[in-house]
Write an enzyme that holds these catalytic residues in place. Structure first.
Site, PDB file in Angstrom:
ATOM      1  N   TRP A   3       0.848  -1.192   0.000  1.00  0.00           N
ATOM      2  CA  TRP A   3       0.000   0.000   0.000  1.00  0.00           C
ATOM      3  C   TRP A   3       0.884   1.243   0.000  1.00  0.00           C
ATOM      4  CZ3 TRP A   3      -4.702  -0.711  -1.387  1.00  0.00           C
ATOM      5  CH2 TRP A   3      -5.627   0.322  -1.289  1.00  0.00           C
ATOM      6  N   ASP A  57       0.220  10.941  -0.082  1.00  0.00           N
ATOM      7  CA  ASP A  57      -0.821  11.981  -0.034  1.00  0.00           C
ATOM      8  C   ASP A  57      -2.176  11.389   0.339  1.00  0.00           C
ATOM      9  OD1 ASP A  57      -1.114  10.601  -2.502  1.00  0.00           O
ATOM     10  OD2 ASP A  57      -2.244  12.284  -3.306  1.00  0.00           O
ATOM     11  N   GLU A 112      -3.363   8.626  -1.662  1.00  0.00           N
ATOM     12  CA  GLU A 112      -2.546   7.423  -1.516  1.00  0.00           C
ATOM     13  C   GLU A 112      -1.751   7.083  -2.775  1.00  0.00           C
ATOM     14  OE1 GLU A 112      -6.100   4.814  -0.172  1.00  0.00           O
ATOM     15  OE2 GLU A 112      -4.795   4.992   1.564  1.00  0.00           O
ATOM     16  N   GLU A 113      -1.345   8.096  -3.512  1.00  0.00           N
ATOM     17  CA  GLU A 113      -0.681   7.844  -4.798  1.00  0.00           C
ATOM     18  C   GLU A 113       0.737   8.405  -4.890  1.00  0.00           C
ATOM     19  OE1 GLU A 113      -4.786   7.914  -7.468  1.00  0.00           O
ATOM     20  OE2 GLU A 113      -3.568   9.712  -7.320  1.00  0.00           O
ATOM     21  N   GLU A 136     -18.902   7.320  -4.680  1.00  0.00           N
ATOM     22  CA  GLU A 136     -17.684   8.119  -4.662  1.00  0.00           C
ATOM     23  C   GLU A 136     -17.673   9.168  -5.779  1.00  0.00           C
ATOM     24  OE1 GLU A 136     -13.822   6.376  -6.167  1.00  0.00           O
ATOM     25  OE2 GLU A 136     -13.346   6.471  -4.033  1.00  0.00           O
TER      26      GLU A 136
END
Ligand SMILES: *[C@@H]1O[C@H](CO)[C@@H](O)[C@H](O)[C@H]1NC(C)=O
Ligand SMILES: *[C@@H]1O[C@H](CO)[C@@H](O)[C@H](O)[C@H]1NC(C)=O
Ligand SMILES: *[C@@H]1O[C@H](CO)[C@@H](O)[C@H](O)[C@H]1NC(C)=O
Length: 518
Positions: free
Chosen positions: A166, A236, A239-240, A486
């Site tokens: 992750w 960030d 999550e990238e 979303e």
């Protein structure tokens, strides 16, 4: 269900092909009129009132205990979405959970003696206990001993570590959790006036803050983490990207400032001095995120991306207390700062031209402002379509679109409360866009304005109506049941991505709350 899905998918493909075949999207609004989804016609006010209840109900459905979607989750966990596949969001993210829980703390603080609050109190206590456990759970980011484990972004719904690969660590989670629990501590303390000085006081406060037992005090542990790691690189909020991020820095600064005040209240003066010192360094560092040549803030330093990002709006919103500031002094990059306003403008311009649904004709003939509400996505370069990545796959997100309206309402509330509008050269592009076609547009020039000036009155009116414009977009793309996923599709406008996204509901509720103050 099994039959409906392929049917809907086929309908989607037809609509998609139809949309692609059209000339430059003048009829995007017509595509919205899908007979499968007849929605009653409510005014914005009627719809907001209805949707507020639906949003809270659906948000609580994702929170344990009590939530209908989280029967098997550990008490106190907040899942990101009930969707377990395509995509699987059935986890608790420290960031998302803290943000959602802060909405619950606001509701609790409104009236601690309301019947809803006794339920919320159980949830908030369970949330706090579970966070204590998560902090001490060894995980792929590290352990409690050197606090590195606090940077772990997500856990399984039952509280066990998530061990897959992750984007970790993420350093916004502990800051947001501290902000949420500090707000809960203050609200609980305020509604139990004798607690602070009573014999039970220390027992109640100790698990949250105890200068002598930092290892067993959740807020204290998070503040130690933030004060020691704020300048270290991490992933960030999306999550990238690894680096130093505006959103993260903003919530860290708020946590440190409020943390210093809390430490003083607990006579923890050494800690207060340390948090204050680190907050000062962080505050000096924050202007690195202003890019004068681009004319807007950037989300990540030294990144190949443009830097325009919904994280800028979220950083401002979550980095600045909405009301009743608990620490003296103005937070930098508050919603009403010039830098945030021109960054919002740049993001709106970008997203308007990027997404076909945003080119539909305005809903109302008077809606001619260049800032008029549009569907906002995360950032221009986004390729995540809600299920996987495809070239140019990004779509508008509900939580970003709601956040734009919250920014505008909070600016209006600030102007009302201070009775002062300061227009500078830096902010001019925003005010020009906001006031386009307003009677006082011709008077617009840098200077100070108060409630007796026509310009001030027009600005307030426009902030509210443009803010409403973004919520109109949310309304338009919400399904007939009032569920918020979303994203909504850039071409067809239909919901996509994880269903019933907890953060979509939270961001919507916060926007409506800010609207209520205007
Ligand atoms: C708790 O409330 C008391 C007054 O009831 C106040 O003196 C004290 O500062 C409060 N503590 C915190 C941390 O807000
Ligand atoms: C924080 O990190 C940045 C980038 O690595 C560096 O330029 C800056 O000097 C650091 N600031 C502090 C106070 O450590
Ligand atoms: C601030 O708090 C006071 C007392 O708790 C309350 O009466 C007031 O409405 C609050 N102000 C805002 C702007 O929320």
């Amino acid at each position: 269900m099994t039959l409906l899905v392929p049917l809907l998918f086929a309908a989607y493909l037809v609509l998609y092909a139809f949309a692609l075949a059209l000339p430059p999207f003048p009829h995007a609004a017509a595509i919205e009129q899908n007979p499968l989804q007849q929605k009653p016609q409510y005014s914005l006010d009627e719809w907001l009132q209805r949707e507020e209840d639906i949003a809270l109900d659906n948000l609580l459905a994702n929170v344990a205990p009590f939530g209908r979607n989280v029967q098997d989750a550990a008490p106190g966990s907040v899942i990101a979405s009930p969707s377990k596949e395509h995509p699987n969001y059935y986890y608790q993210w420290v960031r998302d959970a803290a943000i959602t829980t802060s909405t619950l703390v606001d509701l609790y603080a409104d009236d601690p003696f309301d019947p809803l609050s006794s339920k919320l109190d159980i949830i908030l206590n369970a949330y706090a206990s579970l966070q204590d456990e998560l902090q001490h759970t060894k995980n792929p980011s590290g352990t409690f001993a050197d606090l590195s484990g606090l940077g772990e972004p997500k856990f399984e719904a039952d509280g066990t570590p998530f061990i897959g690969s992750w984007g970790r660590p993420q350093r916004d989670g502990p800051a947001l959790r501290a902000i949420t629990l500090m707000a809960y501590l203050r609200a609980y303390n305020a509604s139990n006036p004798s607690l602070w000085t009573s014999d039970e006081g220390p027992d109640w406060f100790k698990p949250l803050y105890d200068p002598r037992m930092p290892a067993n005090s959740i807020i204290k542990a998070d503040l130690e983490y933030v004060s020691h790691y704020w300048n270290a690189s991490g992933f960030d909020l999306w999550e990238e990207v690894q680096g130093l991020h505006f959103f993260t820095a903003m919530v860290q600064l708020r946590a440190l400032r409020e943390g210093a005040a809390l430490a003083l209240a607990f006579d923890d003066s050494g800690a207060a001095a340390w948090y204050t010192q680190q907050a000062g360094l962080l505050e000096k560092f924050l202007p690195s995120f202003w890019d004068a040549s681009k004319g807007h803030l950037i989300e990540t330093l030294s990144s190949a991306r443009s830097g325009l990002d919904c994280g800028l709006l979220l950083g401002s919103l979550h980095g600045s207390p909405a009301a009743n500031n608990t620490v003296p002094g103005t937070p930098p990059y508050a919603p009403y700062s010039d830098e945030i306003l021109v960054s919002l403008l740049a993001l709106v311009y970008d997203q308007r031209n990027r997404f076909p649904i945003n080119s539909a004709p305005p809903a109302s003939p008077e809606g001619t402002s260049p800032l008029e509400g549009v569907g906002l996505g995360r950032y221009p370069e986004d390729v995540y379509d809600g299920y996987g990545t495809t070239p140019f796959g990004g779509n508008p997100w509900f939580l970003c679109t709601s956040s734009a309206s919250e920014i505008l309402y909070r600016v209006a509330a600030h102007l009302q409360e201070t009775d002062e509008l300061e227009i500078t050269e830096l902010g001019m592009p925003f005010w020009e866009a906001l006031l386009a076609d307003a009677p006082s547009f011709a008077d617009l020039k840098p200077g100070s304005y108060g409630s007796k000036d026509g310009l001030f009155v027009d600005v307030l009116e426009r902030l509210r109506s443009v803010g409403d414009g973004f919520l109109e977009v949310v309304k338009k793309h919400t399904d007939a049941e009032g569920s918020l996923s979303e994203q909504f599709d850039r071409v067809t406008g239909f919901e996509r991505g994880a269903r019933d996204l907890t953060w979509s509901y939270g961001a919507f509720l916060q926007a409506v709350r800010a609207r209520g103050r205007v």
